[in-house]
Design an enzyme around this catalytic site. Structure first.
Site, short mmCIF file in Angstrom:
data_model
loop_
_atom_site.label_atom_id
_atom_site.label_comp_id
_atom_site.label_asym_id
_atom_site.label_seq_id
_atom_site.Cartn_x
_atom_site.Cartn_y
_atom_site.Cartn_z
N PHE A 8 -10.10 8.26 -2.77
CA PHE A 8 -9.42 8.02 -1.19
C PHE A 8 -8.16 6.78 -0.76
CE2 PHE A 8 -10.23 8.24 3.21
CZ PHE A 8 -8.89 9.39 4.12
N LYS A 118 -3.63 10.46 -14.18
CA LYS A 118 -3.48 11.30 -15.77
C LYS A 118 -4.58 10.84 -17.26
CE LYS A 118 0.18 8.24 -15.26
NZ LYS A 118 0.10 8.45 -13.10
N VAL A 145 3.06 14.68 -13.58
CA VAL A 145 3.98 14.03 -14.11
C VAL A 145 5.32 13.78 -12.89
CG1 VAL A 145 5.30 14.45 -15.96
CG2 VAL A 145 3.34 15.44 -16.22
N LYS A 218 2.72 10.53 -19.92
CA LYS A 218 3.72 11.73 -19.07
C LYS A 218 3.90 13.09 -20.41
CE LYS A 218 4.39 9.90 -15.06
NZ LYS A 218 4.60 8.64 -13.83
N1 LIG Z 1 0.81 6.74 -5.70
C1 LIG Z 1 1.09 7.20 -6.57
O1 LIG Z 1 2.16 7.68 -6.18
C2 LIG Z 1 0.60 8.30 -7.51
C3 LIG Z 1 1.36 9.49 -7.98
C4 LIG Z 1 1.13 9.96 -8.97
C5 LIG Z 1 0.18 10.09 -9.66
N2 LIG Z 1 -0.76 9.15 -9.20
C6 LIG Z 1 -1.50 8.92 -9.88
O2 LIG Z 1 -3.00 9.08 -8.73
C7 LIG Z 1 -4.37 8.69 -9.31
C8 LIG Z 1 -4.59 8.49 -7.60
O3 LIG Z 1 -3.63 7.43 -7.51
P1 LIG Z 1 -3.84 6.44 -6.43
O4 LIG Z 1 -1.95 5.54 -5.76
O5 LIG Z 1 -4.17 7.04 -4.69
O6 LIG Z 1 -4.76 4.69 -6.31
P2 LIG Z 1 -5.47 4.05 -5.55
O7 LIG Z 1 -5.14 3.78 -4.15
O8 LIG Z 1 -5.86 2.96 -6.71
O9 LIG Z 1 -6.50 4.37 -5.26
C9 LIG Z 1 -8.09 5.29 -6.02
C10 LIG Z 1 -8.94 5.47 -5.06
O10 LIG Z 1 -9.91 6.34 -6.36
C11 LIG Z 1 -11.25 5.44 -6.07
N3 LIG Z 1 -11.96 5.25 -7.04
C12 LIG Z 1 -12.25 4.14 -7.54
N4 LIG Z 1 -13.67 4.61 -8.80
C13 LIG Z 1 -13.99 5.42 -8.00
C14 LIG Z 1 -15.30 6.23 -8.21
N5 LIG Z 1 -15.93 6.07 -9.31
N6 LIG Z 1 -15.94 6.96 -7.92
C15 LIG Z 1 -14.65 7.44 -6.63
N7 LIG Z 1 -13.64 7.16 -5.98
C16 LIG Z 1 -13.33 6.39 -7.11
C17 LIG Z 1 -10.65 4.32 -5.10
O11 LIG Z 1 -12.26 3.28 -4.14
P3 LIG Z 1 -11.52 2.24 -3.29
O12 LIG Z 1 -11.09 3.27 -2.61
O13 LIG Z 1 -13.01 1.77 -2.67
O14 LIG Z 1 -11.39 0.90 -4.20
C18 LIG Z 1 -9.52 4.78 -4.14
O15 LIG Z 1 -9.97 5.15 -2.68
C19 LIG Z 1 -4.50 7.83 -9.79
O16 LIG Z 1 -4.83 7.82 -11.27
C20 LIG Z 1 -2.44 7.60 -9.95
O17 LIG Z 1 -2.06 7.32 -10.73
C21 LIG Z 1 -0.64 8.46 -8.28
#
Ligand SMILES: NC(=O)c1ccc[n+]([C@@H]2O[C@H](COP(=O)([O-])OP(=O)(O)OC[C@H]3O[C@@H](n4cnc5c(N)ncnc54)[C@H](OP(=O)(O)O)[C@@H]3O)[C@@H](O)[C@H]2O)c1
Length: 332
Positions: A8, A118, A145, A218
């Site tokens: 989240f 990914k 991707v 990717k």
């Molecule tokens: N951001 C983008 O634009 C984007 C685009 C494409 C793909 N992605 C991919 O999508 C994924 C999420 O991206 P994001 O930007 O949302 O990342 P983020 O802001 O770092 O959020 C990651 C979330 O995962 C939670 N988490 C970590 N370890 C966990 C566990 N063991 N169990 C349950 N929850 C856990 C974190 O918890 P806490 O809140 O407690 O730290 C945080 O809420 C990543 O893999 C990223 O590479 C991101």
């Protein structure tokens, strides 16, 4: 269909907002659609009658919500409390965790998975797809991707009779931003990188982006998903953009070219800086991504769009809707 969001953070929270905005659309497709669980690294909240989405949007600190359990997301999945999960925990390409365990567990229990993560797909694409098939559930990954660009859906739904000959494109927005600034502002790589870091476009440790590792991930997912390959990250020849000088960009510019970090999937798998004519459809700037597809029938097309950011939610939501519709078709 009962949905749980695992992770989240930035995407998980933006997804929940989009779900709330589109709740009537989702309920028209599946009148029983509910968000029943949300998990982060500290624990999860769960309500079998559906969480209060509005409250969660106002306050994303799960510990402040009633019923918060300081337990792992694994327990939420293990207890069969949902029918579909969105896995949006951080990407880790060393061992895929924690996402790989979440996805394996969900699929082995017949729970559908939509992911933007990914890591698990780079490390275990074939294994996870077989697990999904064996347990008669979906594993969709459009957000992994090129963000909002619907590359997998387009190829799988709209090019079903085509043979994909080659895919290549700009698969990383951070490096595209840096190279665009070098092209337009005539600044060095170091200054462009610093600027990207100040704007939050590049990480403090930029190697994942500038050394081409993210783009290589990717390439692996595209090759495995769309070209029937079974490849790993070490199969990708990789050169990043640290060696690109202002002199190289200026020379290219004089000849009506620019330099872009291009991921290529054909017989080769490669990520490397390449000369791109400035009038080529792939020549897009800023943080945009672009993917050029060559097929036997349609010949050539280029998709351009946001490669990351909250626009990625479009891809995740579309995957959720696909699962809802296909599941309904299968049961009617
Ligand atoms: N951001 C983008 O634009 C984007 C685009 C494409 C793909 N992605 C991919 O999508 C994924 C999420 O991206 P994001 O930007 O949302 O990342 P983020 O802001 O770092 O959020 C990651 C979330 O995962 C939670 N988490 C970590 N370890 C966990 C566990 N063991 N169990 C349950 N929850 C856990 C974190 O918890 P806490 O809140 O407690 O730290 C945080 O809420 C990543 O893999 C990223 O590479 C991101």
């Amino acid at each position: 269909m009962r949905l749980a969001i695992i992770g989240f953070g930035f995407l998980g929270r933006n997804l929940l907002k989009a779900i709330w905005e589109k709740i009537s659309l989702l309920r028209r497709i599946d009148k029983d659609f509910l968000v029943v669980g949300v998990a982060n690294s500290k624990g999860y909240i769960y309500d079998r009658n559906g969480l209060n989405i509005e409250q969660l949007i106002i306050s994303s600190d799960l510990t402040k919500h009633s019923g918060f359990r300081a337990k792992s997301a694994i327990d939420l999945i293990k207890e069969n409390l949902c029918d579909i999960i969105v896995e949006a925990t951080p990407t880790n390409i060393r061992d895929g965790e924690p996402g790989l365990t979440h996805i394996r567990l969900a699929l082995s229990k017949g729970i559908h998975v939509v992911t933007s993560n990914k890591g698990p797909l780079v490390l275990a694409f074939r294994e996870l797809m077989s697990l999904a098939e064996k347990n008669d559930c979906f594993l969709l990954y459009e957000g992994t991707v090129a963000g909002a660009i619907p590359i997998f859906s387009l190829v799988k739904e709209c090019l079903q009779g085509d043979r994909i000959i080659r895919l290549f494109g700009i698969l990383n927005g951070t490096t595209n931003y840096i190279l665009s600034r070098m092209f337009f502002e005539e600044i060095s790589f170091e200054i462009a990188l610093k600027e990207a870091q100040e704007k939050g476009i590049a990480e403090r440790d930029p190697s994942y982006d500038v050394d081409g590792i993210d783009a290589a991930c990717k390439v692996v997912i595209l090759a495995n998903a769309l070209m029937g390959r079974d490849v790993k990250i070490n199969d990708v020849e990789r050169t990043g953009i640290r060696g690109i000088t202002q002199e190289a960009i200026s020379l290219a510019k004089k000849a009506n070219y620019t330099i872009k970090l291009i991921g290529t999937i054909d017989k080769r798998l490669e990520v490397s800086p390449r000369l791109v004519p400035i009038n080529h459809p792939l020549c897009v700037h800023g943080t945009l991504n672009a993917i050029h597809i060559e097929t036997d029938l349609a010949r050539e097309m280029t998709l351009v769009g946001y490669g990351a950011g909250k626009e990625t939610v479009s891809a995740i939501l579309n995957d959720i809707i696909t699962v809802l519709k296909k599941r309904l078709q299968a049961t009617s």
